[in-house]
Design a protein around this motif. Structure first.
Motif, PDB file in Angstrom:
ATOM      1  N   ARG A 201      14.703  28.283 -27.508  1.00  0.00           N
ATOM      2  CA  ARG A 201      16.122  28.834 -26.550  1.00  0.00           C
ATOM      3  C   ARG A 201      16.793  27.838 -26.210  1.00  0.00           C
ATOM      4  O   ARG A 201      18.111  28.069 -26.239  1.00  0.00           O
ATOM      5  CB  ARG A 201      15.223  29.533 -25.438  1.00  0.00           C
ATOM      6  CG  ARG A 201      14.479  31.015 -25.638  1.00  0.00           C
ATOM      7  CD  ARG A 201      14.220  31.742 -24.419  1.00  0.00           C
ATOM      8  NE  ARG A 201      13.490  30.950 -23.478  1.00  0.00           N
ATOM      9  CZ  ARG A 201      12.229  30.897 -23.553  1.00  0.00           C
ATOM     10  NH1 ARG A 201      11.331  32.017 -24.455  1.00  0.00           N
ATOM     11  NH2 ARG A 201      11.332  30.302 -22.630  1.00  0.00           N
TER      12      ARG A 201
ATOM     13  N   LYS B 264      19.392  27.034 -29.065  1.00  0.00           N
ATOM     14  CA  LYS B 264      20.078  28.199 -29.054  1.00  0.00           C
ATOM     15  C   LYS B 264      21.375  28.077 -28.183  1.00  0.00           C
ATOM     16  O   LYS B 264      22.628  28.237 -28.450  1.00  0.00           O
ATOM     17  CB  LYS B 264      19.615  29.649 -29.172  1.00  0.00           C
ATOM     18  CG  LYS B 264      18.669  29.985 -30.544  1.00  0.00           C
ATOM     19  CD  LYS B 264      18.079  31.277 -30.372  1.00  0.00           C
ATOM     20  CE  LYS B 264      17.240  31.553 -31.499  1.00  0.00           C
ATOM     21  NZ  LYS B 264      16.538  32.958 -31.336  1.00  0.00           N
TER      22      LYS B 264
ATOM     23  N   GLN C 153       8.723  28.271 -27.749  1.00  0.00           N
ATOM     24  CA  GLN C 153       9.618  29.182 -27.671  1.00  0.00           C
ATOM     25  C   GLN C 153      10.901  28.587 -26.536  1.00  0.00           C
ATOM     26  O   GLN C 153      12.106  29.087 -27.005  1.00  0.00           O
ATOM     27  CB  GLN C 153       8.927  30.680 -26.936  1.00  0.00           C
ATOM     28  CG  GLN C 153       8.170  31.169 -27.752  1.00  0.00           C
ATOM     29  CD  GLN C 153       7.532  32.566 -27.273  1.00  0.00           C
ATOM     30  OE1 GLN C 153       8.129  33.080 -26.261  1.00  0.00           O
ATOM     31  NE2 GLN C 153       6.428  32.962 -27.537  1.00  0.00           N
TER      32      GLN C 153
END
Length: 284
Positions: free
Chosen positions: A72, A75, A68
């Motif tokens: 992130r 992004k 995760q």
């Protein structure tokens, strides 16, 4: 058909100068301008054997957290890249470029540029990328690899922009630098610029004949050309001439076996590139 001026934008301090030199080249060549940002998504670090005292369930939870976090980060990097591209586009528009384009690609920089090389007329890069140490005496590793991989002219730019007015070609009579002389004569990129052709070596008849050939090619197309033959060590002689005549753009062949072209051969980059304070147009 290779027609675009492509400028590689990243988060380094060279990005504004890359943008400005790319605008200058695009306008003089009347060629489309494309800003490129490449997201080099490094694979996440391999997880070691975490199953010991923490247990399998905890290990799986940790791996999920790492996945995760990596997502992130990707992004955020993508969003940062888009902001940089938007700023570059706005900067180019303010300088009069009607429709600058932007591209963002995932992958490795050299491979990405190699895939797109058929569309590139001129590639503009900063001397160092955002990951390079500012105090390093080596160029960014990406730049060295791009120079080796690409077969297109590459404009390596310093951290500050100054519109070129005087160009110098480090000429040795080789096929590559003769091609460079012809390119200068034919290209609108150099129209109106004072041109200096510099050879390093003894002032003998053969060298003088090669210099005369270059000057004739340039003068026949209306370029105001000056010639010089300098003795001594190549790098020091070129730097000396550059500063004597306020040269603000240097054209060199990227590879070869002559004294001048040996400057760029080998696994490390020489001081000619490392210490450059003007843009260098590298020819293949």
């Amino acid at each position: 058909m290779s027609e675009q001026v492509m400028a590689c934008i990243d988060g380094s301090g060279y990005a504004p100068a890359v943008c400005d030199y790319a605008v200058w080249a695009s306008q003089r060549l009347a060629a489309p301008l494309v800003f490129m940002h490449v997201l080099d998504n490094h694979p996440p670090p391999q997880a070691g054997d975490l199953s010991g005292n923490i247990g399998l369930g905890s290990r799986e939870h940790l791996l999920d957290e790492l996945a995760q976090l990596d997502e992130r980060r990707a992004k955020v990097a993508q969003q940062q890249g888009r902001l940089m591209l938007d700023e570059a586009r706005q900067r180019a528009q303010q300088e009069g470029v009607a429709e600058p384009q932007t591209r963002q690609r995932n992958g490795e920089l050299v491979e990405t540029l190699s895939e797109l090389s058929g569309d590139i007329r001129l590639l503009v890069l900063g001397k160092r990328g955002e990951s390079a140490h500012r105090a390093s005496e080596h160029l960014g590793s990406n730049l060295e690899r791009v120079v080796r991989a690409m077969h297109r002219p590459i404009l390596m730019v310093p951290e500050r922009y100054r519109a070129p007015e005087r160009v110098m070609i480090a000429f040795d009579g080789s096929k590559t630098t003769r091609k460079g002389v012809q390119m200068i004569a034919d290209s609108p990129l150099f129209k109106g610029l004072a041109c200096h052709v510099v050879m390093i070596g003894a002032d003998i008849a053969d060298i003088q004949a090669q210099l005369d050939w270059a000057l004739d090619i340039l003068n026949d197309t209306g370029i105001k050309a000056h010639g010089a033959i300098r003795a001594g060590e190549v790098e020091a002689s070129l730097h000396e001439y550059q500063h004597e005549h306020a040269i603000d753009l240097l054209v060199m062949g990227a590879y070869g076996h002559s004294r001048i072209r040996q400057l760029l051969v080998g696994s490390t980059t020489t001081a000619m590139l490392r210490n450059a304070d003007i843009p260098l147009l590298l020819l293949r």
